[in-house]
Write a protein that holds these residues in place. Sequence first.
Motif, PDB file in Angstrom:
ATOM      1  N   GLN A 232       0.997  -1.147  -0.185  1.00 56.68           N
ATOM      2  CA  GLN A 232       0.037   0.015   0.034  1.00 56.68           C
ATOM      3  C   GLN A 232       0.831   1.303   0.029  1.00 56.68           C
ATOM      4  O   GLN A 232       0.471   2.256   0.255  1.00 56.68           O
ATOM      5  CB  GLN A 232      -0.874   0.030   1.264  1.00 56.68           C
TER       6      GLN A 232
ATOM      7  N   SER B 273       1.624   3.940  -9.772  1.00 58.07           N
ATOM      8  CA  SER B 273       0.884   3.936 -11.251  1.00 58.07           C
ATOM      9  C   SER B 273      -0.581   3.503 -11.207  1.00 58.07           C
ATOM     10  O   SER B 273      -1.578   4.093 -11.862  1.00 58.07           O
ATOM     11  CB  SER B 273       1.605   2.921 -12.173  1.00 58.07           C
ATOM     12  N   ALA B 274      -0.784   2.394 -10.290  1.00 64.72           N
ATOM     13  CA  ALA B 274      -2.294   1.890 -10.192  1.00 64.72           C
ATOM     14  C   ALA B 274      -2.932   3.041  -9.661  1.00 64.72           C
ATOM     15  O   ALA B 274      -4.274   3.253  -9.957  1.00 64.72           O
ATOM     16  CB  ALA B 274      -2.126   0.516  -9.473  1.00 64.72           C
ATOM     17  N   THR B 275      -2.733   3.644  -8.483  1.00 62.45           N
ATOM     18  CA  THR B 275      -3.481   4.726  -7.768  1.00 62.45           C
ATOM     19  C   THR B 275      -3.475   5.983  -8.723  1.00 62.45           C
ATOM     20  O   THR B 275      -4.626   6.347  -8.866  1.00 62.45           O
ATOM     21  CB  THR B 275      -2.571   5.295  -6.760  1.00 62.45           C
TER      22      THR B 275
ATOM     23  N   ALA C 243      -3.908   5.845 -12.252  1.00 61.08           N
ATOM     24  CA  ALA C 243      -4.929   5.211 -13.047  1.00 61.08           C
ATOM     25  C   ALA C 243      -6.115   5.081 -12.562  1.00 61.08           C
ATOM     26  O   ALA C 243      -7.300   5.258 -13.243  1.00 61.08           O
ATOM     27  CB  ALA C 243      -4.189   3.820 -13.574  1.00 61.08           C
ATOM     28  N   ALA C 244      -6.540   5.107 -11.283  1.00 57.93           N
ATOM     29  CA  ALA C 244      -7.713   4.918 -10.565  1.00 57.93           C
ATOM     30  C   ALA C 244      -7.982   6.665 -10.090  1.00 57.93           C
ATOM     31  O   ALA C 244      -8.932   6.402  -9.216  1.00 57.93           O
ATOM     32  CB  ALA C 244      -7.370   4.047  -9.544  1.00 57.93           C
ATOM     33  N   MET C 245      -7.545   7.569 -10.797  1.00 56.86           N
ATOM     34  CA  MET C 245      -7.612   8.982 -10.185  1.00 56.86           C
ATOM     35  C   MET C 245      -7.677   9.257  -8.884  1.00 56.86           C
ATOM     36  O   MET C 245      -8.454   9.817  -8.096  1.00 56.86           O
ATOM     37  CB  MET C 245      -9.136   9.041 -10.779  1.00 56.86           C
TER      38      MET C 245
ATOM     39  N   ALA D  35      -7.398   7.186  -6.191  1.00 59.83           N
ATOM     40  CA  ALA D  35      -7.943   6.349  -5.173  1.00 59.83           C
ATOM     41  C   ALA D  35      -6.760   5.118  -5.091  1.00 59.83           C
ATOM     42  O   ALA D  35      -6.456   4.668  -5.752  1.00 59.83           O
ATOM     43  CB  ALA D  35      -9.087   5.530  -5.679  1.00 59.83           C
TER      44      ALA D  35
ATOM     45  N   THR E  94      -4.928   2.155  -4.773  1.00 54.69           N
ATOM     46  CA  THR E  94      -4.631   1.040  -5.205  1.00 54.69           C
ATOM     47  C   THR E  94      -3.319   0.064  -5.059  1.00 54.69           C
ATOM     48  O   THR E  94      -2.584   0.029  -5.664  1.00 54.69           O
ATOM     49  CB  THR E  94      -5.118   1.174  -6.672  1.00 54.69           C
TER      50      THR E  94
END
Length: 130
Positions: A57, A66-68, A70-72, A74, A76
């Motif tokens: 986290q 990167s994942a966060t 891509a999730a605007m 949030a 991730t």
Amino acid sequence: MGCPHVCSGATLQCSFGAAPATLNVLPVNRTLIGGMPAANIMDYIPLVNITTFGMCQSLANPTVASATAAAMGALTPMPCIPATATPWIPGVPTLLLGNMPALDANCTLMCTWAGVIKVVYPGQVQMLIP
């Protein structure tokens, strides 16, 4: 009473990990604690000694960042791959295993992605006999 020494099978927790991990100690030092190989500060190799903590986290981890993004924004979590590059600290300087300080339950390990790894259960229990 001193702090318990750590051996193979100890339970570890990362401050950014979602689940506990297990410490694997290879029997190269030929020292056993309760029938399990004893650990020293050099038992920090990712995926050899330090298993995965489930999901990471930490935004310092590029895959999580990167994942966060891509999730605007949030948070991730992404799969944990420990990034431990330096030995455990401080170790037990008065007890050497394989010419390195032994590992006790007070030692910590830093992950490159800002996590602090601590020993939750040392893998053995000291018993007091009255």
